[in-house]
Every structure is written in structure tokens, then in C-alpha cells.
Write a protein that holds these residues in place. Sequence first.
Motif, PDB file in Angstrom:
ATOM      1  N   GLN A 162       0.839  -1.193   0.000  1.00 54.30           N
ATOM      2  CA  GLN A 162       0.000   0.000   0.000  1.00 54.30           C
ATOM      3  C   GLN A 162       0.878   1.249   0.000  1.00 54.30           C
ATOM      4  OE1 GLN A 162      -3.321   0.362   2.774  1.00 54.30           O
ATOM      5  NE2 GLN A 162      -3.083  -1.792   3.283  1.00 54.30           N
ATOM      6  N   ILE A 163       0.419   2.281  -0.683  1.00 58.74           N
ATOM      7  CA  ILE A 163       1.177   3.526  -0.677  1.00 58.74           C
ATOM      8  C   ILE A 163       1.183   4.122   0.725  1.00 58.74           C
ATOM      9  CG2 ILE A 163       0.776   4.060  -3.099  1.00 58.74           C
ATOM     10  CD1 ILE A 163      -1.387   6.070  -2.121  1.00 58.74           C
ATOM     11  N   ASN A 164       2.274   4.808   1.044  1.00 58.79           N
ATOM     12  CA  ASN A 164       2.357   5.555   2.293  1.00 58.79           C
ATOM     13  C   ASN A 164       2.962   6.927   1.997  1.00 58.79           C
ATOM     14  OD1 ASN A 164       5.017   4.893   1.830  1.00 58.79           O
ATOM     15  ND2 ASN A 164       5.367   3.900   3.797  1.00 58.79           N
ATOM     16  N   SER A 165       3.250   7.674   3.027  1.00 54.69           N
ATOM     17  CA  SER A 165       3.837   9.003   2.850  1.00 54.69           C
ATOM     18  C   SER A 165       5.274   8.858   2.350  1.00 54.69           C
ATOM     19  CB  SER A 165       3.819   9.737   4.187  1.00 54.69           C
ATOM     20  OG  SER A 165       4.353  11.013   4.070  1.00 54.69           O
ATOM     21  N   PRO A 166       5.728   9.674   1.389  1.00 53.71           N
ATOM     22  CA  PRO A 166       5.057  10.848   0.835  1.00 53.71           C
ATOM     23  C   PRO A 166       4.265  10.586  -0.449  1.00 53.71           C
ATOM     24  CG  PRO A 166       7.313  10.852   0.098  1.00 53.71           C
ATOM     25  CD  PRO A 166       7.143   9.605   0.925  1.00 53.71           C
ATOM     26  N   ILE A 167       4.158   9.308  -0.873  1.00 54.13           N
ATOM     27  CA  ILE A 167       3.497   9.036  -2.148  1.00 54.13           C
ATOM     28  C   ILE A 167       2.044   9.485  -2.114  1.00 54.13           C
ATOM     29  CG2 ILE A 167       2.805   7.237  -3.766  1.00 54.13           C
ATOM     30  CD1 ILE A 167       5.265   5.642  -2.829  1.00 54.13           C
ATOM     31  N   ASP A 168       1.354   9.223  -0.994  1.00 51.73           N
ATOM     32  CA  ASP A 168      -0.050   9.642  -0.917  1.00 51.73           C
ATOM     33  C   ASP A 168      -0.193  11.155  -1.066  1.00 51.73           C
ATOM     34  OD1 ASP A 168       1.160  10.146   1.525  1.00 51.73           O
ATOM     35  OD2 ASP A 168      -0.318   9.054   2.726  1.00 51.73           O
ATOM     36  N   GLU A 169       0.745  11.890  -0.452  1.00 46.09           N
ATOM     37  CA  GLU A 169       0.692  13.350  -0.563  1.00 46.09           C
ATOM     38  C   GLU A 169       1.002  13.809  -1.990  1.00 46.09           C
ATOM     39  OE1 GLU A 169       3.581  14.232   2.331  1.00 46.09           O
ATOM     40  OE2 GLU A 169       2.296  13.692   4.032  1.00 46.09           O
ATOM     41  N   HIS A 355      10.185  -8.919  17.401  1.00 48.74           N
ATOM     42  CA  HIS A 355       8.866  -8.301  17.267  1.00 48.74           C
ATOM     43  C   HIS A 355       9.045  -6.810  17.051  1.00 48.74           C
ATOM     44  CE1 HIS A 355       5.416  -6.014  18.964  1.00 48.74           C
ATOM     45  NE2 HIS A 355       4.721  -6.891  18.259  1.00 48.74           N
ATOM     46  N   LEU A 356       8.200  -6.233  16.177  1.00 51.19           N
ATOM     47  CA  LEU A 356       8.210  -4.789  15.946  1.00 51.19           C
ATOM     48  C   LEU A 356       6.794  -4.249  16.046  1.00 51.19           C
ATOM     49  CD1 LEU A 356      10.154  -2.410  15.039  1.00 51.19           C
ATOM     50  CD2 LEU A 356       9.105  -2.701  12.776  1.00 51.19           C
ATOM     51  N   GLU A 357       6.687  -3.110  16.716  1.00 55.48           N
ATOM     52  CA  GLU A 357       5.406  -2.405  16.796  1.00 55.48           C
ATOM     53  C   GLU A 357       5.419  -1.279  15.764  1.00 55.48           C
ATOM     54  OE1 GLU A 357       3.248  -1.494  20.677  1.00 55.48           O
ATOM     55  OE2 GLU A 357       4.110   0.455  20.157  1.00 55.48           O
ATOM     56  N   THR A 358       4.386  -1.224  14.929  1.00 56.12           N
ATOM     57  CA  THR A 358       4.317  -0.219  13.866  1.00 56.12           C
ATOM     58  C   THR A 358       3.103   0.676  14.058  1.00 56.12           C
ATOM     59  OG1 THR A 358       2.858  -1.356  12.284  1.00 56.12           O
ATOM     60  CG2 THR A 358       5.188  -2.007  12.304  1.00 56.12           C
ATOM     61  N   LEU A 359       3.006   1.686  13.206  1.00 61.36           N
ATOM     62  CA  LEU A 359       1.805   2.496  13.159  1.00 61.36           C
ATOM     63  C   LEU A 359       0.622   1.656  12.697  1.00 61.36           C
ATOM     64  CD1 LEU A 359       3.136   5.816  11.583  1.00 61.36           C
ATOM     65  CD2 LEU A 359       2.784   5.270  13.991  1.00 61.36           C
ATOM     66  N   THR A 360      -0.582   2.198  12.887  1.00 61.69           N
ATOM     67  CA  THR A 360      -1.794   1.489  12.502  1.00 61.69           C
ATOM     68  C   THR A 360      -1.894   1.367  10.992  1.00 61.69           C
ATOM     69  OG1 THR A 360      -2.879   2.416  14.441  1.00 61.69           O
ATOM     70  CG2 THR A 360      -4.294   1.469  12.754  1.00 61.69           C
ATOM     71  N   GLY A 361      -2.302   0.204  10.523  1.00 65.04           N
ATOM     72  CA  GLY A 361      -2.523   0.001   9.102  1.00 65.04           C
ATOM     73  C   GLY A 361      -1.447  -0.857   8.469  1.00 65.04           C
ATOM     74  N   PHE A 362      -1.847  -1.613   7.460  1.00 66.91           N
ATOM     75  CA  PHE A 362      -0.904  -2.528   6.828  1.00 66.91           C
ATOM     76  C   PHE A 362       0.055  -1.847   5.874  1.00 66.91           C
ATOM     77  CE2 PHE A 362      -3.158  -5.860   8.844  1.00 66.91           C
ATOM     78  CZ  PHE A 362      -2.244  -6.904   8.899  1.00 66.91           C
ATOM     79  N   LYS A 363      -0.160  -0.575   5.575  1.00 70.71           N
ATOM     80  CA  LYS A 363       0.867   0.113   4.806  1.00 70.71           C
ATOM     81  C   LYS A 363       2.137   0.265   5.639  1.00 70.71           C
ATOM     82  CE  LYS A 363      -1.017   4.741   5.773  1.00 70.71           C
ATOM     83  NZ  LYS A 363      -1.616   5.931   5.122  1.00 70.71           N
ATOM     84  N   TRP A 364       2.003   0.154   6.964  1.00 66.36           N
ATOM     85  CA  TRP A 364       3.168   0.174   7.855  1.00 66.36           C
ATOM     86  C   TRP A 364       3.558  -1.238   8.290  1.00 66.36           C
ATOM     87  CZ3 TRP A 364       4.924   4.697   7.065  1.00 66.36           C
ATOM     88  CH2 TRP A 364       4.060   5.784   6.913  1.00 66.36           C
ATOM     89  N   LEU A 365       2.583  -2.064   8.653  1.00 67.42           N
ATOM     90  CA  LEU A 365       2.881  -3.423   9.097  1.00 67.42           C
ATOM     91  C   LEU A 365       3.608  -4.222   8.018  1.00 67.42           C
ATOM     92  CD1 LEU A 365      -0.482  -4.182  10.903  1.00 67.42           C
ATOM     93  CD2 LEU A 365       1.772  -4.378  11.975  1.00 67.42           C
ATOM     94  N   ALA A 366       3.187  -4.047   6.770  1.00 65.44           N
ATOM     95  CA  ALA A 366       3.781  -4.818   5.678  1.00 65.44           C
ATOM     96  C   ALA A 366       5.228  -4.422   5.406  1.00 65.44           C
ATOM     97  CB  ALA A 366       2.945  -4.658   4.412  1.00 65.44           C
ATOM     98  N   ARG A 367       5.645  -3.275   5.922  1.00 63.81           N
ATOM     99  CA  ARG A 367       7.022  -2.803   5.743  1.00 63.81           C
ATOM    100  C   ARG A 367       7.861  -2.997   7.009  1.00 63.81           C
ATOM    101  NH1 ARG A 367       3.865   0.808   2.584  1.00 63.81           N
ATOM    102  NH2 ARG A 367       4.820   1.327   0.558  1.00 63.81           N
ATOM    103  N   ALA A 368       7.385  -3.802   7.943  1.00 68.70           N
ATOM    104  CA  ALA A 368       8.053  -3.917   9.243  1.00 68.70           C
ATOM    105  C   ALA A 368       9.505  -4.337   9.109  1.00 68.70           C
ATOM    106  CB  ALA A 368       7.290  -4.906  10.132  1.00 68.70           C
ATOM    107  N   ASP A 369       9.813  -5.253   8.175  1.00 66.16           N
ATOM    108  CA  ASP A 369      11.203  -5.720   8.083  1.00 66.16           C
ATOM    109  C   ASP A 369      12.133  -4.675   7.472  1.00 66.16           C
ATOM    110  OD1 ASP A 369       9.840  -6.104   5.720  1.00 66.16           O
ATOM    111  OD2 ASP A 369      10.455  -8.181   5.432  1.00 66.16           O
TER     112      ASP A 369
END
Length: 547
Positions: A162-169, A355-369
Motif C-alpha cells: 500500500q502507498i504511504n507518505s510521501p506518495i499519498d501526498e 517483534h516490531l510495533e508499527t503504526l496502525t494500518g498494513f501500509k506500515w505493518l507490511a514494511r516492518a522488516d
Amino acid sequence: MTQSVTSTTVQEWIAHDPDPETAAELSACSEEELDERFGRSLTFGTAGLRGPLRGGPNGMNLAVVLRTTWGVAQVLERRGLGGTQVVVGRDARHKSDEFALATAEVLTARGFEVMLMLAAVPTPIVAFMVRHMHATAGIQITASHNPPGDNGYKVYFEHGLQINSPIDEEIEAAIAEAPPADEIPRAKVETGGMEEIRHYIARAANVRRTTDDVRVALTPLHGVGGDYALDALVRAGITDIHVVENQFQPDPDFPTVPSPNPEEPGATDALLELAADKDADIAIALDPDADRCAVGIPTSEGWRMLSGDETGWLLGDYTLSQIDPGPVSEDVLVASSVVSSRMLARIAEAHGAQHLETLTGFKWLARADDQIPGSTLVYAYEEAIGHCVDPSAVRDKDGISAMVLACDLVAALKSQGRTVQDALDALARRHGVHTTTAVSRPVADADEAADVLTRLRDTPPDRLCGYEVSVTDLLQADDHRRTDALILTAGDAETSVRLVVRPSGTEPKVKSYIEVRVSCHDDEDLETARGRARELQDELVAVARQW
């Protein structure tokens, strides 16, 4: 009309609206309604654009879809990716087919190689196809589990992320420069994707590890997941399946449920009745675009749905149990979001994994590594029943592969003479009793949500449940967790409480996510510890409702 919303702005939009229905709708609106529809535009939230089906820039309509697609094309071209392959899919909501076709036509006219899915598909199929086909981007027309009157526009870029910042902006800025909607060129496009769908089904089925029998009760809640889920289960060797017949075929009005969200009260009543009637081993509810999976289990007191956190603990532990401890497990990573339970961190530590804690949403979870060089993500979840169980195939939440893995877990437990509740009890004894819940406060708009957070920042509580409070303001974070949220924690070695307060990324709400952990001693009855945890949770709920 406000100064920012002029009559000229409205009339120009209406004059160039390619849909006569929304043009007429806008012409009949009051000034107050026009202020609401033109005062702001839809923006990319936690999972793309979402909004009510209505005319104007603050709704989902053909004009918005055309202008958004023009913006996506602009950003891709500026990155030197013009003419590359883009996948376009849709769910079965109102207008989804029209919006997907328009999206594909705009991209085709700009010279992109477009794969327009020949039928409505689950959202994770689009994420899979972008990754599997090495496409540059994917667009899925969906509003996931939102009410029937909504639709949305979800964007993936390379690797099916999923796109995240800054692509969404960048896309939002490009949309602001887009020409009038009726002047955006469109070209004829062909449909396809059947072979890729078969690849996805085979991969989803392949997450199964056992061959033991399991009886499944299933509902897709009038969404697009039904046939795809059946195909995946059968391919995985699971054939004892019973479906909620009047919820199986796609229906954009979701007529038999108060809400198409499996988490909402009443949404899974028919499923649990079917599960009890058929003496099933597990009940599965998919949301309308099948990217989320809710699990129901039988207990001594009847059937109940697991929380997203409970399912997350179970699937995380099951995934890590397949990996031998040692050098390999030390590079293995699981992830959960900041609003999810902290138990997964304890489970990972017990397995020798990270284990890593990320921001809410899979645009962040999917980039955890990305945050831990050399690590390999094997599982990620968020409390809102989203699970990524095969990250090398789908870098997003995927209800269908999660369904297969959940059924496999139940089959494995059954072969050992154990139940899901037994597995939950074992985790509680090992890592402490964890209880979670959430409190939502409706707000008028983003400004009111910001006001609530500002007040809480200025005057946070000094004690929670009798313990001194520590406040973490994620707006002050200098790492991957920076966002508009507050974390309030309190407790000691035996008992801890946690409140995460943030504006919703998809709805006009401020949400408070609550977790209580209570240690469970060997000589203590598990239900006694759970009772203590629930009492503390009730205290926190009362506090959160005052905000």
C-alpha cells in the motif's frame, strides 16, 4: 457558502461532471450541503480513499475516480514508470464496476499496460498480483467493511505494498492539478486475470501445514470472498464446509446484517447459529472484500467470536512454532500495530524471534522488516481482524489465507485432543492474562478529533487504576512510529494497563484502545486473574468515555 467554496467552483464542477446523476444531485443541494461536499476533498487515510457515494470532491463518484486516477498516473510518470503494468480490481459494491472500468480506461489512455480484472475479486488478490506479476501499481475499488452507501479507492505500488507518505501526498497534490473530469482521456481496455487468480488460490491453500479433518462454518457477509474462499479451502484439502446460504452471494446492500463488519454486534449471529447447528470446529466470517478474517469458536458456554487480538496471538504463536529455535529464528520477525495487544511481543521473545510495533494500518505493518535490516517478516496483524500470514505472497492483510491457516490450527489442536480455548489458556498462563477492548467517540470532522487529542495532551490523567501514568506522545517520536497518537501506560510487574488514543484513519471518530495485563501465578485460578483484568478494563473504559 463559505469563501473557500465559491459558486463558481461548484458550477464548474457540475458543468464538467461526467455523471448526469451526480451533476443533478449537486444542482439540487442546499448551500449548507454544498459547503460540506466542497469544503474539503477525500484524502488518503489508513487504507486509501473512502467516502459516501455522492457528488462533489468530498465523496466517491465518477469525477473523483477519474481525477484520482489521473493523479496516480502523473506520479508514476514522474517517477519514470510510464507505460508499465498496472492491475485494476474491484469488489461488488455499488458503482465498483463503473469506477474500476473508468480507472482502467484512464490508465490505458496514458499508455500504461493495464490488467483489468474480469470479475469482482477480494482485495488481497490485487495485492498478490502486483507482487506476483512485478507490476508497478495496483488499484482496487473497495470500501472494505464500510456501510453500503460508501465506496473507496485503494492504491498499491511496487511489490504490492500500500502507498504511504510521501506518495499519498504526491498523489493528492497531483489530483489538485487534474483537468476537469470530463476532459480526462479514456481508452478501451480488455479484461483478464483468471490465470493469476488460480495462482493466488493455490498459494493461499499452501499455507496449510496439516492434513487433519476440520469442519468449517463460513460466511462472506454478502461480499466477494465466498467462491474464492471455498476454492482455497477445497484446494487445501478441507471439504467439510457449511455456508450461510443467504449471505453467500455478493449483494452491495448487505441485507441480512446491521453492518458488513464482522466485528460489529449482530453481524455474525447467523454464522454462529450455523456453526452450532452443524457442530462445526471453527466459524469464519470474511468482510466484504475478504481482506479481513474473523474467527468463531465453540466454548463450554456456547459459540463466541474471538477478538482480533486473540486470533493474532494464536496465529502468531502457531506460525513461530513451525520455526526451529536458533540462528534462523533470531532473524524471524513478527509485527503488530501500536493499537494492538502487546502479547505478540512476549510470544516472539519466547520463540527467540523478533517483534516490531508499527503504526496502525498494513501500509506500515507490511514494511516492518524495512526497520530491521536482515530480518524476515513471517506474520503481522492488527486488532481489527487483519492478518498477514504469508508476507512473501501478499504484503497486506489477507482474509482468505488467514482463514486457511486458522482452520489448519484448529485441525492441529483437534488432533492433539485440544481446543482453541485450551491454546488461549496456555498463552495466558505463559505470558499473563491480556484483555483488550476499544472505546470510540464520534466526532464531526478531523478538526474536532484534533481538539480532543490537544485537550488530552494538555491535561492527561496523572493516574490510571491507581497507578502513576507515563505518557508517550507519538507526535514527538523521531522514528517509524511518529503519528498523531498518545500512549498512556501505568502499572507494575504484576499488573499493567495501556491506553492508546488516536483519531480514526477511516471514520469520523477518536478511538481509545485499551489493554490490561495481569500476571497469572501457578497456584491461581485462570478465571480469577481474568476477572481482575476485566475489572481494571471496565475502569479504563469509564475513563476513556469521558474524553
